[in-house]
Design a protein around this motif. Structure first.
Motif, PDB file in Angstrom:
ATOM      1  N   GLY A 168     -52.575  -1.677  21.264  1.00 22.71           N
ATOM      2  CA  GLY A 168     -52.033  -2.978  21.602  1.00 22.71           C
ATOM      3  C   GLY A 168     -50.655  -3.228  21.039  1.00 22.71           C
ATOM      4  O   GLY A 168     -50.248  -4.387  20.864  1.00 22.71           O
ATOM      5  N   LEU A 169     -49.922  -2.149  20.776  1.00 20.54           N
ATOM      6  CA  LEU A 169     -48.585  -2.249  20.179  1.00 20.54           C
ATOM      7  C   LEU A 169     -47.515  -1.822  21.172  1.00 20.54           C
ATOM      8  O   LEU A 169     -47.761  -0.979  22.043  1.00 20.54           O
ATOM      9  N   GLU A 170     -46.334  -2.377  21.025  1.00 20.56           N
ATOM     10  CA  GLU A 170     -45.217  -2.014  21.887  1.00 20.56           C
ATOM     11  C   GLU A 170     -44.589  -0.709  21.426  1.00 20.56           C
ATOM     12  O   GLU A 170     -44.596  -0.365  20.240  1.00 20.56           O
ATOM     13  N   ARG A 171     -44.040   0.008  22.367  1.00 11.95           N
ATOM     14  CA  ARG A 171     -43.327   1.250  22.078  1.00 11.95           C
ATOM     15  C   ARG A 171     -42.097   0.969  21.231  1.00 11.95           C
ATOM     16  O   ARG A 171     -41.449  -0.069  21.380  1.00 11.95           O
ATOM     17  N   VAL A 172     -41.760   1.886  20.320  1.00 16.74           N
ATOM     18  CA  VAL A 172     -40.540   1.772  19.515  1.00 16.74           C
ATOM     19  C   VAL A 172     -39.642   2.971  19.817  1.00 16.74           C
ATOM     20  O   VAL A 172     -40.118   4.007  20.283  1.00 16.74           O
TER      21      VAL A 172
END
Length: 356
Positions: A245-249
């Motif tokens: 549930g995390l955005e790409r970095v």
């Protein structure tokens, strides 16, 4: 919740967005060249220092404080060899020698004692604690970078047992035990993917993979034993982040000495390709063709030079790379013998040249 980010230059540059000037940070910027490093580290063992979140956090922030306003990113104080440690290998950091493995891998049967299914969240929990603590202590001044070692580089250390000049044992593996080599590389890669994703969960805002021994492989062997696993990292980390549930970095690959592989690295899935000093900036820009942002690539030893030399080299580097899709850095890390003042002069010259 973390404090809002006040300086996002490196994130924007990594993603190819317009920036008013190129961001700058230095590999090994938190280290022995800073006098305050020795005060904080004291008599602690190197890995003991890494495993203390409070100390690691303080060391991470030292260059941001020392060069206030001159550095656009912090990189967590840690070491690439924590992955072999998580996989069950014992490593000591010996003064004036470097890392030494107590029982290196030397034959295929040794793979039986490697934990390919290690619990990364448990084994390296202190690393994630340090990242989270540092994000809060930075108060959004600059982004925080996480990192790991490249699979080939970690394999080198795990088999050689330390640094090497001829890489005799690991090369023997490649050419005598290619299937076992791929098994080990795949196992390292799987752990690296999870480790990088968990760093983002802990608070890392950008990631770098250090394939420090990439240049020890010829082009064909690089294509077989290094590139596929770097591509796997670039492909699977975003997928793992999405699962969490995390955005790409943004992600950076630094493969030292692999000048011949720049074209392939630009298509490997990373946002940024970091370069050592063996490549002309203008040539790298032509090869990259805007597919990625570039980072680097001043020879660290230039910082031993005079004011005039640093002044000239900085401007030539920035002219070659241009000021967009570019992150200023050294072609490798700072040295323990460098003067903190000379590092500061370099950073000041970068700022001046960026405004010209």
């Amino acid at each position: 919740m973390f404090p809002p980010l006040q300086n996002d230059l490196i994130i924007r540059a990594a993603l190819g967005k317009p920036v008013p000037r190129p961001p700058v940070w230095l590999m090994r910027q938190a280290g022995r060249y800073l006098p305050e490093y020795h005060i904080v580290k004291g008599t602690r063992d190197f890995f003991e220092t890494c495993r203390d979140p409070e100390i690691a956090s303080e060391l991470t922030i030292q260059p941001i404080d020392h060069y206030d306003g001159l550095i656009d990113a912090a990189i967590i104080f840690n070491d690439i060899l924590v992955i072999p440690q998580a996989m069950g290998m014992k490593v000591n950091m010996v003064d004036q020698v470097g890392p030494q493995f107590e029982s290196p891998i030397r034959k295929p049967e040794d793979l039986d004692r490697i934990d390919f299914n290690c619990d990364v969240s448990e084994k390296l929990s202190w690393s994630f604690d340090a990242i989270t603590l540092t994000r809060h202590k930075l108060k959004g001044r600059v982004p925080l970078l996480g990192f790991c070692g490249g699979p080939w580089t970690l394999m080198c250390y795990m088999i050689e047992g330390g640094g090497s000049r001829i890489f005799r044992f690991v090369k023997e593996w490649l050419f005598r035990y290619p299937e076992d080599s791929h098994k080990l590389l795949k196992g390292i890669t799987d752990v690296a993917v999870e480790y990088l994703a968990l760093q983002v969960k802990a608070g890392a805002q950008m990631l770098q993979v250090f394939e420090s021994w990439g240049g020890q492989l010829g082009p064909d062997d690089f294509d077989e034993f290094a590139l596929p696993y770097l591509r796997q990292i670039a492909h699977e980390v975003p997928l793992r982040l999405a699962e969490m549930g995390l955005e790409r970095v943004p992600m950076t690959i630094f493969s030292k000495g692999s000048w011949y592989a720049l074209d392939e690295l630009c298509d490997s899935g990373f946002d940024v390709v970091s370069l050592d000093w063996l490549q002309r900036p203008e040539d790298a820009v032509k090869i990259a063709r805007g597919r990625v942002s570039l980072q680097g690539n001043l020879d660290p030893c230039v910082l031993y030079g005079s004011d005039e030399v640093i002044h000239e080299k900085v401007r030539k580097m920035l002219k070659g790379f241009g000021k967009q899709r570019y992150i200023v850095n050294l072609g490798h890390g700072t040295h323990p013998t460098m003067s903190a003042d000379r590092v500061g002069y370099f950073l000041e010259e970068v700022m001046l040249a960026s405004e010209e």
